[in-house]
Scaffold this motif. Structure first.
Motif, mmCIF file in Angstrom:
data_model
loop_
_atom_site.group_PDB
_atom_site.id
_atom_site.type_symbol
_atom_site.label_atom_id
_atom_site.label_comp_id
_atom_site.label_asym_id
_atom_site.label_seq_id
_atom_site.Cartn_x
_atom_site.Cartn_y
_atom_site.Cartn_z
ATOM 1 N N LYS A 174 0.825 -1.212 0.000
ATOM 2 C CA LYS A 174 0.000 0.000 0.000
ATOM 3 C C LYS A 174 0.860 1.262 0.000
ATOM 4 C CE LYS A 174 -4.098 0.098 1.589
ATOM 5 N NZ LYS A 174 -5.369 0.102 2.285
ATOM 6 N N ILE A 175 1.957 1.242 0.740
ATOM 7 C CA ILE A 175 2.846 2.405 0.747
ATOM 8 C C ILE A 175 3.492 2.576 -0.626
ATOM 9 C CG2 ILE A 175 5.030 3.311 1.673
ATOM 10 C CD1 ILE A 175 2.542 3.803 3.456
ATOM 11 N N ALA A 176 3.880 1.491 -1.261
ATOM 12 C CA ALA A 176 4.465 1.580 -2.607
ATOM 13 C C ALA A 176 3.464 2.205 -3.578
ATOM 14 C CB ALA A 176 4.898 0.196 -3.098
ATOM 15 N N PHE A 177 2.203 1.791 -3.496
ATOM 16 C CA PHE A 177 1.194 2.386 -4.367
ATOM 17 C C PHE A 177 1.033 3.874 -4.059
ATOM 18 C CE2 PHE A 177 -3.056 3.952 -5.168
ATOM 19 C CZ PHE A 177 -3.186 3.687 -6.528
ATOM 20 N N SER A 178 1.040 4.232 -2.786
ATOM 21 C CA SER A 178 0.827 5.632 -2.423
ATOM 22 C C SER A 178 1.903 6.544 -3.011
ATOM 23 C CB SER A 178 0.751 5.801 -0.902
ATOM 24 O OG SER A 178 2.029 5.697 -0.305
ATOM 25 N N LYS A 179 3.072 5.982 -3.309
ATOM 26 C CA LYS A 179 4.156 6.767 -3.910
ATOM 27 C C LYS A 179 3.804 7.220 -5.324
ATOM 28 C CE LYS A 179 7.246 6.062 -0.574
ATOM 29 N NZ LYS A 179 7.650 7.129 0.318
ATOM 30 N N THR A 180 2.781 6.608 -5.944
ATOM 31 C CA THR A 180 2.361 7.016 -7.286
ATOM 32 C C THR A 180 1.417 8.215 -7.241
ATOM 33 O OG1 THR A 180 0.407 5.580 -7.416
ATOM 34 C CG2 THR A 180 2.536 4.619 -8.070
ATOM 35 N N LEU A 181 0.976 8.577 -6.049
ATOM 36 C CA LEU A 181 0.011 9.662 -5.886
ATOM 37 C C LEU A 181 0.709 10.976 -5.553
ATOM 38 C CD1 LEU A 181 -2.550 7.748 -3.645
ATOM 39 C CD2 LEU A 181 -2.693 8.141 -6.120
ATOM 40 N N LYS A 182 0.046 12.052 -5.876
ATOM 41 C CA LYS A 182 0.502 13.368 -5.446
ATOM 42 C C LYS A 182 -0.025 13.511 -4.014
ATOM 43 C CE LYS A 182 0.800 18.006 -7.267
ATOM 44 N NZ LYS A 182 0.347 18.887 -8.340
ATOM 45 N N ALA A 183 0.857 13.266 -3.054
ATOM 46 C CA ALA A 183 0.427 13.192 -1.664
ATOM 47 C C ALA A 183 1.561 13.600 -0.740
ATOM 48 C CB ALA A 183 -0.003 11.757 -1.351
ATOM 49 N N VAL A 184 1.217 13.803 0.512
ATOM 50 C CA VAL A 184 2.215 13.994 1.551
ATOM 51 C C VAL A 184 2.089 12.837 2.525
ATOM 52 C CG1 VAL A 184 2.356 16.504 1.328
ATOM 53 C CG2 VAL A 184 0.718 15.495 2.928
ATOM 54 N N GLU A 185 3.174 12.537 3.202
ATOM 55 C CA GLU A 185 3.186 11.442 4.174
ATOM 56 C C GLU A 185 3.299 12.020 5.578
ATOM 57 O OE1 GLU A 185 6.497 9.021 2.988
ATOM 58 O OE2 GLU A 185 5.402 8.208 1.284
ATOM 59 N N LEU A 186 2.379 11.607 6.435
ATOM 60 C CA LEU A 186 2.384 12.057 7.822
ATOM 61 C C LEU A 186 2.721 10.866 8.710
ATOM 62 C CD1 LEU A 186 1.840 14.325 9.887
ATOM 63 C CD2 LEU A 186 -0.549 13.549 9.932
ATOM 64 N N PRO A 187 3.879 10.879 9.344
ATOM 65 C CA PRO A 187 4.242 9.771 10.233
ATOM 66 C C PRO A 187 3.338 9.721 11.468
ATOM 67 C CG PRO A 187 6.172 11.078 9.648
ATOM 68 C CD PRO A 187 4.960 11.846 9.217
#
Length: 183
Positions: A146-159
């Motif tokens: 799921k994290i690998a897929f999220s890298k394809t999105l224009k997004a920010v990551e919040l730890p």
């Protein structure tokens, strides 16, 4: 309020602090908090909605994985934060009119939570099938996919660790039910 700040290429999938995330999200009336289940999406979405003064929508408001109902909710014209880990696969690289916040957390913590609450046994294969034809070998594999897929999105990551800066964050949640966010 209906405008959306354009994220630059440098902003894509970058790790943000809680304060930066709140500031960035003020520029849009549509915030989607997604990522892997058990990574903090429930509490993260609630805390973000409270900080922004936006309406909060839990995934159950649109049927958890009902993409059509999710998209209908997304286009409603009012400021909102939507918790949506089960529709991550349906988000587009440049989801129109929203900021996507991906919750990240130590994969072993996510796996422990999946196992503790029975999520891996009851929902893991179904969720993984949205991203792969294979069967997951572990809860950690679901998180990584799921994290690998999220890298394809224009997004920010919040730890997840950034949530401890929010009002009401409780470190020890042992004994809580699967969707509990406060005492």
């Amino acid at each position: 309020m209906s405008g959306t700040k354009n994220l630059s290429k440098e902003d894509m999938n970058r790790e943000v602090t809680w304060e930066n995330c709140v500031d960035l999200c003020r520029s849009s009336q549509n915030i989607v908090v997604s990522g892997c289940q058990r990574s903090g999406t429930t509490y993260g979405a609630e805390a973000l909605a409270k900080a922004l003064g936006y309406r909060h929508h839990d995934e159950h408001d649109f049927g958890v994985s009902d993409v059509i109902r999710f998209k209908r909710l997304l286009i409603q014209d009012y400021p909102k934060v939507i918790q949506a880990p089960a529709v991550l696969h349906a988000l587009k690289p440049h989801e129109r009119g929203c900021i996507i916040v991906i919750m990240t957390r130590d994969e072993n913590e996510v796996a422990a939570s999946m196992l503790k609450h029975g999520w891996y046994d009851n929902h893991g294969r179904e969720e993984f099938s949205k991203f792969s034809v294979e069967i997951p070998s572990s809860p950690q594999e679901i998180y990584r996919k799921k994290i690998a897929f999220s890298k394809t999105l224009k997004a920010v990551e919040l730890p997840y660790r950034e949530l401890n800066k929010t009002e009401g964050f409780i470190k020890d949640r042992s004994g809580w039910h699967i969707k509990q966010t406060k005492n």
